[in-house]
Design a protein around this motif. Structure first.
Motif, mmCIF file in Angstrom:
data_model
loop_
_atom_site.group_PDB
_atom_site.id
_atom_site.type_symbol
_atom_site.label_atom_id
_atom_site.label_comp_id
_atom_site.label_asym_id
_atom_site.label_seq_id
_atom_site.Cartn_x
_atom_site.Cartn_y
_atom_site.Cartn_z
ATOM 1 N N SER A 20 35.524 27.982 42.534
ATOM 2 C CA SER A 20 36.484 29.082 42.655
ATOM 3 C C SER A 20 36.531 29.906 41.378
ATOM 4 O O SER A 20 36.614 31.132 41.433
ATOM 5 N N ALA A 21 36.472 29.248 40.242
ATOM 6 C CA ALA A 21 36.521 29.956 38.962
ATOM 7 C C ALA A 21 35.312 30.874 38.798
ATOM 8 O O ALA A 21 35.454 32.029 38.379
ATOM 9 N N ARG A 22 34.118 30.379 39.130
ATOM 10 C CA ARG A 22 32.911 31.215 39.013
ATOM 11 C C ARG A 22 32.969 32.401 39.954
ATOM 12 O O ARG A 22 32.646 33.532 39.570
ATOM 13 N N LEU A 23 33.388 32.156 41.192
ATOM 14 C CA LEU A 23 33.447 33.252 42.159
ATOM 15 C C LEU A 23 34.556 34.249 41.818
ATOM 16 O O LEU A 23 34.390 35.446 42.024
ATOM 17 N N ALA A 24 35.671 33.772 41.306
ATOM 18 C CA ALA A 24 36.753 34.675 40.899
ATOM 19 C C ALA A 24 36.281 35.588 39.770
ATOM 20 O O ALA A 24 36.639 36.773 39.729
ATOM 21 N N ALA A 25 35.469 35.062 38.854
ATOM 22 C CA ALA A 25 34.932 35.878 37.766
ATOM 23 C C ALA A 25 33.929 36.903 38.291
ATOM 24 O O ALA A 25 33.774 37.978 37.724
#
Length: 80
Positions: A20-25
């Motif tokens: 989720s963190a990678r995709l949110a970035a």
């Protein structure tokens, strides 16, 4: 089938999931809650279908869903 849930703290969505963190970035115009829900939905769907829900597979499928979401938004209206 696992329940889909997002943790809410003080009115903001928090996620400790690296996918989720990678995709949110990557998808800055998509709200964090939407990204986290998409990742959770993809993971649950894969598990329901009996697919090994590795982080790589979940990230690839969630990225495709988020791309479709972003690309389906109507273009901005031009001033008349």
């Amino acid at each position: 089938m696992p329940a889909l849930a997002i943790r809410f703290t003080g009115g903001t969505t928090t996620s400790h999931d690296p996918v989720s963190a990678r995709l949110a970035a990557e998808f800055l115009t998509v709200p964090l809650g939407t990204v986290a829900r998409c990742v959770a939905d993809v993971r649950a769907c894969a598990e329901h279908l009996g697919v090994d829900a590795t982080p790589e597979i979940v990230e690839r499928v969630a990225r495709e869903h988020l791309l479709a979401l972003v690309n389906s938004a109507p273009p901005p209206r031009s001033p008349r």
